[in-house]
Design a protein around this motif. Structure first.
Motif, PDB file in Angstrom:
ATOM      1  N   GLU A   1       0.821  -1.212   0.000  1.00  0.00           N
ATOM      2  CA  GLU A   1       0.000   0.000   0.000  1.00  0.00           C
ATOM      3  C   GLU A   1       0.856   1.263   0.000  1.00  0.00           C
ATOM      4  O   GLU A   1       0.507   2.267  -0.633  1.00  0.00           O
ATOM      5  CB  GLU A   1      -0.942   0.000   1.206  1.00  0.00           C
ATOM      6  N   TRP A   2       2.002   1.227   0.704  1.00  0.00           N
ATOM      7  CA  TRP A   2       2.833   2.426   0.747  1.00  0.00           C
ATOM      8  C   TRP A   2       3.401   2.755  -0.625  1.00  0.00           C
ATOM      9  O   TRP A   2       3.603   3.936  -0.951  1.00  0.00           O
ATOM     10  CB  TRP A   2       3.960   2.285   1.780  1.00  0.00           C
ATOM     11  N   VAL A   3       3.630   1.733  -1.453  1.00  0.00           N
ATOM     12  CA  VAL A   3       4.108   1.967  -2.820  1.00  0.00           C
ATOM     13  C   VAL A   3       3.016   2.660  -3.636  1.00  0.00           C
ATOM     14  O   VAL A   3       3.286   3.606  -4.394  1.00  0.00           O
ATOM     15  CB  VAL A   3       4.526   0.643  -3.488  1.00  0.00           C
ATOM     16  N   ILE A   4       1.784   2.207  -3.483  1.00  0.00           N
ATOM     17  CA  ILE A   4       0.657   2.800  -4.200  1.00  0.00           C
ATOM     18  C   ILE A   4       0.481   4.262  -3.805  1.00  0.00           C
ATOM     19  O   ILE A   4       0.356   5.155  -4.658  1.00  0.00           O
ATOM     20  CB  ILE A   4      -0.633   2.000  -3.919  1.00  0.00           C
ATOM     21  N   THR A   5       0.496   4.531  -2.490  1.00  0.00           N
ATOM     22  CA  THR A   5       0.277   5.888  -1.998  1.00  0.00           C
ATOM     23  C   THR A   5       1.415   6.820  -2.411  1.00  0.00           C
ATOM     24  O   THR A   5       1.180   7.960  -2.839  1.00  0.00           O
ATOM     25  CB  THR A   5       0.125   5.880  -0.475  1.00  0.00           C
ATOM     26  N   ALA A   6       2.654   6.353  -2.293  1.00  0.00           N
ATOM     27  CA  ALA A   6       3.802   7.192  -2.659  1.00  0.00           C
ATOM     28  C   ALA A   6       3.772   7.530  -4.147  1.00  0.00           C
ATOM     29  O   ALA A   6       4.028   8.677  -4.549  1.00  0.00           O
ATOM     30  CB  ALA A   6       5.103   6.482  -2.298  1.00  0.00           C
ATOM     31  N   SER A   7       3.446   6.539  -4.988  1.00  0.00           N
ATOM     32  CA  SER A   7       3.380   6.779  -6.432  1.00  0.00           C
ATOM     33  C   SER A   7       2.254   7.745  -6.768  1.00  0.00           C
ATOM     34  O   SER A   7       2.412   8.637  -7.620  1.00  0.00           O
ATOM     35  CB  SER A   7       3.175   5.453  -7.177  1.00  0.00           C
ATOM     36  N   ALA A   8       1.113   7.571  -6.109  1.00  0.00           N
ATOM     37  CA  ALA A   8      -0.022   8.459  -6.350  1.00  0.00           C
ATOM     38  C   ALA A   8       0.302   9.889  -5.949  1.00  0.00           C
ATOM     39  O   ALA A   8      -0.030  10.853  -6.664  1.00  0.00           O
ATOM     40  CB  ALA A   8      -1.243   7.961  -5.568  1.00  0.00           C
ATOM     41  N   LEU A   9       0.981  10.046  -4.828  1.00  0.00           N
ATOM     42  CA  LEU A   9       1.317  11.393  -4.345  1.00  0.00           C
ATOM     43  C   LEU A   9       2.326  12.069  -5.260  1.00  0.00           C
ATOM     44  O   LEU A   9       2.191  13.259  -5.590  1.00  0.00           O
ATOM     45  CB  LEU A   9       1.865  11.299  -2.920  1.00  0.00           C
ATOM     46  N   ALA A  10       3.338  11.323  -5.706  1.00  0.00           N
ATOM     47  CA  ALA A  10       4.377  11.912  -6.558  1.00  0.00           C
ATOM     48  C   ALA A  10       3.802  12.392  -7.886  1.00  0.00           C
ATOM     49  O   ALA A  10       4.108  13.501  -8.349  1.00  0.00           O
ATOM     50  CB  ALA A  10       5.496  10.899  -6.794  1.00  0.00           C
ATOM     51  N   ILE A  11       2.969  11.576  -8.511  1.00  0.00           N
ATOM     52  CA  ILE A  11       2.414  11.990  -9.806  1.00  0.00           C
ATOM     53  C   ILE A  11       1.429  13.137  -9.637  1.00  0.00           C
ATOM     54  O   ILE A  11       1.332  14.022 -10.503  1.00  0.00           O
ATOM     55  CB  ILE A  11       1.763  10.786 -10.535  1.00  0.00           C
ATOM     56  N   SER A  12       0.724  13.178  -8.502  1.00  0.00           N
ATOM     57  CA  SER A  12      -0.219  14.274  -8.250  1.00  0.00           C
ATOM     58  C   SER A  12       0.522  15.593  -8.069  1.00  0.00           C
ATOM     59  O   SER A  12       0.108  16.634  -8.600  1.00  0.00           O
ATOM     60  CB  SER A  12      -1.062  13.969  -7.009  1.00  0.00           C
ATOM     61  N   LEU A  13       1.620  15.559  -7.319  1.00  0.00           N
ATOM     62  CA  LEU A  13       2.416  16.777  -7.122  1.00  0.00           C
ATOM     63  C   LEU A  13       3.006  17.251  -8.450  1.00  0.00           C
ATOM     64  O   LEU A  13       3.038  18.453  -8.740  1.00  0.00           O
ATOM     65  CB  LEU A  13       3.523  16.522  -6.101  1.00  0.00           C
ATOM     66  N   GLY A  14       3.480  16.305  -9.260  1.00  0.00           N
ATOM     67  CA  GLY A  14       4.013  16.671 -10.572  1.00  0.00           C
ATOM     68  C   GLY A  14       2.944  17.261 -11.471  1.00  0.00           C
ATOM     69  O   GLY A  14       3.192  18.225 -12.207  1.00  0.00           O
ATOM     70  N   THR A  15       1.748  16.698 -11.413  1.00  0.00           N
ATOM     71  CA  THR A  15       0.643  17.217 -12.211  1.00  0.00           C
ATOM     72  C   THR A  15       0.310  18.648 -11.821  1.00  0.00           C
ATOM     73  O   THR A  15       0.102  19.513 -12.684  1.00  0.00           O
ATOM     74  CB  THR A  15      -0.606  16.326 -12.040  1.00  0.00           C
ATOM     75  N   TYR A  16       0.281  18.920 -10.535  1.00  0.00           N
ATOM     76  CA  TYR A  16      -0.055  20.272 -10.081  1.00  0.00           C
ATOM     77  C   TYR A  16       1.018  21.280 -10.485  1.00  0.00           C
ATOM     78  O   TYR A  16       0.734  22.461 -10.686  1.00  0.00           O
ATOM     79  CB  TYR A  16      -0.255  20.313  -8.568  1.00  0.00           C
ATOM     80  N   ALA A  17       2.272  20.798 -10.613  1.00  0.00           N
ATOM     81  CA  ALA A  17       3.339  21.689 -11.069  1.00  0.00           C
ATOM     82  C   ALA A  17       3.116  22.145 -12.505  1.00  0.00           C
ATOM     83  O   ALA A  17       3.556  23.214 -12.904  1.00  0.00           O
ATOM     84  CB  ALA A  17       4.699  20.988 -10.948  1.00  0.00           C
ATOM     85  N   GLY A  18       2.402  21.325 -13.286  1.00  0.00           N
ATOM     86  CA  GLY A  18       1.997  21.733 -14.631  1.00  0.00           C
ATOM     87  C   GLY A  18       3.078  21.560 -15.671  1.00  0.00           C
ATOM     88  O   GLY A  18       4.263  21.553 -15.375  1.00  0.00           O
ATOM     89  N   GLY A  19       2.658  21.386 -16.912  1.00  0.00           N
ATOM     90  CA  GLY A  19       3.585  21.256 -18.035  1.00  0.00           C
ATOM     91  C   GLY A  19       3.161  22.208 -19.138  1.00  0.00           C
ATOM     92  O   GLY A  19       2.575  21.817 -20.139  1.00  0.00           O
ATOM     93  N   TRP A  20       3.460  23.486 -18.950  1.00  0.00           N
ATOM     94  CA  TRP A  20       2.888  24.522 -19.804  1.00  0.00           C
ATOM     95  C   TRP A  20       3.335  24.424 -21.255  1.00  0.00           C
ATOM     96  O   TRP A  20       2.572  24.737 -22.171  1.00  0.00           O
ATOM     97  CB  TRP A  20       3.242  25.899 -19.236  1.00  0.00           C
ATOM     98  N   ARG A  21       4.573  24.010 -21.502  1.00  0.00           N
ATOM     99  CA  ARG A  21       5.040  23.941 -22.880  1.00  0.00           C
ATOM    100  C   ARG A  21       4.198  22.946 -23.687  1.00  0.00           C
ATOM    101  O   ARG A  21       3.759  23.223 -24.806  1.00  0.00           O
ATOM    102  CB  ARG A  21       6.512  23.502 -22.923  1.00  0.00           C
ATOM    103  N   ILE A  22       3.990  21.758 -23.112  1.00  0.00           N
ATOM    104  CA  ILE A  22       3.226  20.729 -23.807  1.00  0.00           C
ATOM    105  C   ILE A  22       1.747  21.106 -23.864  1.00  0.00           C
ATOM    106  O   ILE A  22       1.049  20.801 -24.829  1.00  0.00           O
ATOM    107  CB  ILE A  22       3.435  19.366 -23.124  1.00  0.00           C
TER     108      ILE A  22
END
Length: 332
Positions: A216-237
């Protein structure tokens, strides 16, 4: 030393997950932002939350990535292979992000795993690569293009007598739902790929059994990392997807997101296939654009994107192989 390597690989995997998030943030929200259905920050926050939720909706894609691509040897060499694969994928993500090309983080990771494994003379499960990666890689853009066009044709027929201004306003609201669905599908697909790589590192490091469930900790850590990256945004793309391929209006934005989300759910829940959210939404945008007229799609931009698609797996594999050799010199 082995424990330190395992921890290091997990950290690198979460960094990849973060870059995946900001690289692919545009997948979920570019159409909604370009049609002004959502403001950029609201769209990013919504996408981050839905990515986190989507990451908890299954592990079939993670099982494919963790068990169905390569047979990494146990111990230090296996960990170096996984580390090299992740570094190759991260570097390719950053290159394509810099140039604003919506390439596939998923295929960068797959290419990285294959390239690092081949450099180490480890076994690659080519049957799994063909069945779970290559065939879906070809089919998902085709299905996304056709389905996006079909949904748009149905919308045009159903609303042919409706006031355009009124229907456009309604679809602007509907895009909130379709963008959320797209972000949920992105979490189901892309966060699971990082889970699979972390699980592979734990297996070769001797910390979990190959037949165990993903912790479960792998699932939660992966979910949190991708969510934080998503919020950072990818404006060029985001600019490429939202404006440069075709000018999208709310009905076409809704059709593209609905088509792409449907393909993502089917691949993840039905087949456990790690398809590219980037390929799927881009092809869906082209499909809805083509219903206006073929010349409405900027095919030159589309051609550059397709070139990046074709190059992603071999380029990431090459960078991963070089990364493996570098890590091998350090860790042996």
């Amino acid at each position: 030393m082995e424990l330190a390597l395992v921890i290091g690989v997990i950290v690198i995997a979460l960094i990849f997950d973060y870059t995946n998030g900001f690289h692919d943030a545009a997948n979920a929200i570019a159409t909604s932002v370009s049609t002004r259905a959502l403001t950029p920050r609201v769209a990013l926050l919504m996408a981050a939350v839905m990515n986190f939720i989507g990451a908890h909706l299954g592990t079939s894609v993670a099982q494919t990535v963790g068990k169905g691509i390569i047979d990494a040897p146990n111990g230090r060499q296996g960990l170096v292979i996984v580390g090299g694969a992740l570094i190759g994928a991260i570097i390719w993500n950053l290159i394509t992000w810099y140039f604003g090309l919506p390439s596939s983080s998923s295929h960068a990771l797959i290419g990285g795993l294959v390239g690092a494994a081949m450099a180490a003379s480890a076994s690659v499960q080519w049957d799994g690569v063909v069945a779970k990666v290559v065939i879906p890689m070809i089919l998902s853009p085709v299905v996304g293009f056709v389905l996006g066009g079909a949904i748009m044709i149905v919308i045009l027929w159903l609303f042919r007598r409706t006031n355009p201004h009124k229907s456009s306003r309604g679809f602007r609201y509907s895009q909130t739902v379709s963008a959320a669905a797209m972000a949920l599908g992105h979490g189901m697909q892309d966060a699971q790929k990082t889970m699979g790589v972390i699980f592979l590192a734990l297996v070769v490091g001797g910390y979990v059994s190959p037949t165990a469930d993903i912790p479960e900790w792998v699932i939660t850590a992966s979910a949190l990392a991708i969510s934080l990256g998503t919020y950072a945004g990818g404006w060029r793309i985001m600019r490429t997807l939202g404006r440069r391929i075709i000018h999208l209006d709310p009905p076409r934005g809704f059709a593209a997101e609905a088509a792409a989300a449907s393909v993502l759910y089917t691949a993840a829940m039905g087949f456990g296939a790690p398809i590219s959210t980037t390929h799927t939404i881009t092809s869906a945008i082209m499909g809805v654009g083509a219903t206006r007229r073929l010349s409405a799609v900027r095919w030159g931009i589309a051609g550059n994107i397709v070139t990046a698609w074709v190059l992603t797996i071999p380029a990431a594999a090459l960078v991963a192989a070089l990364s493996y050799f570098g890590l091998h010199l350090i860790f042996g």
